[in-house]
Design a protein around this motif. Sequence first.
Motif, PDB file in Angstrom:
ATOM      1  N   ALA A  55       0.817  -1.223   0.000  1.00 42.01           N
ATOM      2  CA  ALA A  55       0.000   0.000   0.000  1.00 42.01           C
ATOM      3  C   ALA A  55       0.849   1.271   0.000  1.00 42.01           C
ATOM      4  N   GLY A  56       2.085   1.155   0.501  1.00 42.48           N
ATOM      5  CA  GLY A  56       2.949   2.333   0.564  1.00 42.48           C
ATOM      6  C   GLY A  56       3.310   2.748   1.990  1.00 42.48           C
ATOM      7  N   LYS A  57       3.076   1.855   2.945  1.00 37.20           N
ATOM      8  CA  LYS A  57       3.332   2.186   4.353  1.00 37.20           C
ATOM      9  C   LYS A  57       4.832   2.384   4.609  1.00 37.20           C
ATOM     10  N   THR A  59       7.273   2.900   2.534  1.00 36.21           N
ATOM     11  CA  THR A  59       7.822   4.039   1.788  1.00 36.21           C
ATOM     12  C   THR A  59       7.478   5.344   2.507  1.00 36.21           C
TER      13      THR A  59
HETATM   14  N1  LIG Z   1      13.016   0.397  -3.437  1.00 36.00           N
HETATM   15  C1  LIG Z   1      11.971   0.150  -4.219  1.00 36.00           C
HETATM   16  N2  LIG Z   1      12.094  -0.005  -5.550  1.00 36.00           N
HETATM   17  C2  LIG Z   1      11.027  -0.251  -6.333  1.00 36.00           C
HETATM   18  N3  LIG Z   1       9.753  -0.360  -5.876  1.00 36.00           N
HETATM   19  C3  LIG Z   1       9.560  -0.227  -4.572  1.00 36.00           C
HETATM   20  C4  LIG Z   1      10.646   0.024  -3.659  1.00 36.00           C
HETATM   21  N4  LIG Z   1      10.128   0.123  -2.411  1.00 36.00           N
HETATM   22  C5  LIG Z   1       8.812  -0.073  -2.528  1.00 36.00           C
HETATM   23  N5  LIG Z   1       8.452  -0.287  -3.810  1.00 36.00           N
HETATM   24  C6  LIG Z   1       7.089  -0.500  -4.310  1.00 36.00           C
HETATM   25  O1  LIG Z   1       6.271   0.512  -3.796  1.00 36.00           O
HETATM   26  C7  LIG Z   1       5.009   0.008  -3.393  1.00 36.00           C
HETATM   27  C8  LIG Z   1       4.779   0.273  -1.908  1.00 36.00           C
HETATM   28  O2  LIG Z   1       5.684  -0.499  -1.169  1.00 36.00           O
HETATM   29  P1  LIG Z   1       5.807  -0.380   0.407  1.00 36.00           P
HETATM   30  O3  LIG Z   1       5.927   1.051   0.779  1.00 36.00           O
HETATM   31  O4  LIG Z   1       6.914  -1.271   0.825  1.00 36.00           O
HETATM   32  O5  LIG Z   1       4.394  -0.938   0.878  1.00 36.00           O
HETATM   33  P2  LIG Z   1       3.928  -1.552   2.286  1.00 36.00           P
HETATM   34  O6  LIG Z   1       4.974  -1.199   3.294  1.00 36.00           O
HETATM   35  O7  LIG Z   1       2.614  -0.917   2.549  1.00 36.00           O
HETATM   36  O8  LIG Z   1       3.812  -3.025   2.086  1.00 36.00           O
HETATM   37  C9  LIG Z   1       5.036  -1.467  -3.734  1.00 36.00           C
HETATM   38  O9  LIG Z   1       4.421  -1.643  -4.973  1.00 36.00           O
HETATM   39  C10 LIG Z   1       6.491  -1.790  -3.791  1.00 36.00           C
HETATM   40  O10 LIG Z   1       6.740  -2.859  -4.656  1.00 36.00           O
END
Ligand SMILES: Nc1ncnc2c1ncn2[C@@H]1O[C@H](COP(=O)(O)OP(=O)(O)O)[C@@H](O)[C@H]1O
Length: 327
Positions: A55-57, A59
């Motif tokens: 979801a983007g948590k 990030t």
């Molecule tokens: N370093 C990265 N490079 C490419 N895509 C990323 C990276 N980090 C996260 N993503 C993508 O961004 C989206 C959100 O990821 P993330 O923030 O980890 O979600 P959550 O923590 O809610 O599971 C996902 O689709 C993930 O694959």
Amino acid sequence: MTAEAATPHAPPQAESAVLRCTELVRRFGERTAVDGVSFSVAPGETYGLLGPNGAGKTTTIRLVCGLLPPDGGTVQVLGRPGRTARAKRLIGFVPQEVALYQDLSARENLRFFGRLYGLSGRRLERRVDEVLELVDLSNRAEDRVEALSGGMRRRLNIAAGLVHSPTLLVLDEPTVGVDPQSRHAILESVHRFGAEGMAILYTTHYMEEAERLCDRVGIIDRGQLVAEGTPRELVALVAERDRIRLTASGDLASYAAACRALPRVDGADVGGADGRVVQAVVQDARSLLPALIDLAHERRIQIKSVEIVEPDLEAVFLHLTGTPLRE
Ligand SMILES: Nc1ncnc2c1ncn2[C@@H]1O[C@H](COP(=O)(O)OP(=O)(O)O)[C@@H](O)[C@H]1O
Ligand SMILES: [Mg+2]
């Protein structure tokens, strides 16, 4: 993107908020992981970011902690711009992946993290003792990390985020993959930090955790905050929409149609694996249940069981996004 829930108490103002994120955007190539996210955390508030995997948590958390530059928007910590050393010092970050030195003891790890933040001497030793106590690991202080259980490592990871007495504690899914007992211990300690007045930003995909711990919850899906409010306010978005689930036999299709004709019944359908469940969406299950049962008797429907499902954050997520929280 805009919060759907109306907050009766005004959100914290910039000068009083511990954390204020405004229109945060972060892309990875073509993918927009965080897409215009705004929220604030007030002093003493526990704020939950609730959303499914991807979801983007994480990030968002990395943007908050200054570990990743945003493509748009701003982070302010006590009014200071994010990514500055002063802002970072105010934050205690507990990452989802345990980040500890396996061959150092619990105490040595905490000393290391304390020194990173400029603590030393008696002050450092006192604080290390304090945080070991806070996460209930005083009796394992001299054990090397590799000798600790997964749940203990998680707790030590939390202690490492606390050692410099941050103003804002940020925890990224701290209970994923831990045994139920450690999970309970983690939730208890986070609850206690919150009760003691620490501002907390907590991410989870478990709605029970958000409901139990958080003063306010932001529901995040596909990089956007789709709603925000207290758990009670969020549940009110699907309010007066309980579900009554009757497992029964007989002419259920015509029974469901008769249910739909009742006042304050918003819908009724036949479902279940073998077509023996009538699910009715109603405005108040308790007051409507007798009418549904009377109707079943009239139509010679044999009821085997009755279940009332009251809305929870899971239902809110489904209502807002059209997909279940757990896929
Ligand atoms: N370093 C990265 N490079 C490419 N895509 C990323 C990276 N980090 C996260 N993503 C993508 O961004 C989206 C959100 O990821 P993330 O923030 O980890 O979600 P959550 O923590 O809610 O599971 C996902 O689709 C993930 O694959
Ligand atoms: Mg994550």
